[in-house]
Enzyme design. Structure first.
Site, PDB file in Angstrom:
ATOM      1  CD  GLU A   1      43.949  36.677  52.453  1.00  0.00           C
ATOM      2  OE1 GLU A   1      43.050  37.427  52.025  1.00  0.00           O
ATOM      3  OE2 GLU A   1      43.757  35.474  52.703  1.00  0.00           O
TER       4      GLU A   1
ATOM      5  CB  CYS B   1      45.376  34.959  49.198  1.00  0.00           C
ATOM      6  SG  CYS B   1      44.001  36.078  48.818  1.00  0.00           S
TER       7      CYS B   1
END
Length: 154
Positions: free
Chosen positions: A48, A79
């Site tokens: 991510e 993330c």
């Protein structure tokens, strides 16, 4: 999610935890990423995070409020924090992560009412396929851990 799964397989092929991410804007892929923690020796090199950095560079702005993130595993708190800061519109993920998931499993940072942005969440997309990649990876890692290692130089 098919492209995120392809990215996850790239991670697995490189000995990384098989997580892949894709950022889509107006129906087109803006950025891709896969875990590269071991390769880059960087604990922040999650799929991510790499996809977000690439998307920001490609988009020319840190605000990705008209973008959707597809990821094979529920984002961790790190993330999720980055997703929040980039203002991702929607997060679509494959399998839940009960130990560290920050999109509803352990905590839900993406829809925290006290924050000034919330992402829509769509869980369990191709869930079994995403979970199977992780199960296979960790089963292999456990099997390799149990094998005797050759001493250096042998």
């Amino acid at each position: 999610m098919a492209e995120a799964l392809r990215q996850a397989r790239k991670a697995a092929a490189g000995g990384e935890v098989p997580v892949g991410a894709v950022i889509v804007r107006a129906g087109r892929v803006l950025a891709r990423g896969f875990n590269q923690v071991e390769l880059l020796k960087d604990a922040t090199a999650h799929a991510e995070m790499l996809a977000l950095s690439s998307a920001q560079a490609s988009h020319g702005d840190w605000r990705l409020n008209d973008c959707d993130l597809y990821v094979t595993k529920e984002p961790c708190p790190m993330c999720a924090g980055a997703i929040y800061h980039c203002r991702i519109r929607r997060v679509i993920f494959g399998c839940r992560s009960p130990k560290d998931g920050a999109a509803g499993s352990l905590v839900n940072l993406l829809q925290q009412p006290t924050l000034n942005h919330r992402s829509e969440i769509t869980p369990a997309v191709r869930e079994e396929e995403c979970a199977a990649l992780l199960r296979e990876f960790f089963a292999g890692a456990r099997q390799n851990k149990d094998r005797p290692r050759k001493p250096p130089g042998a």
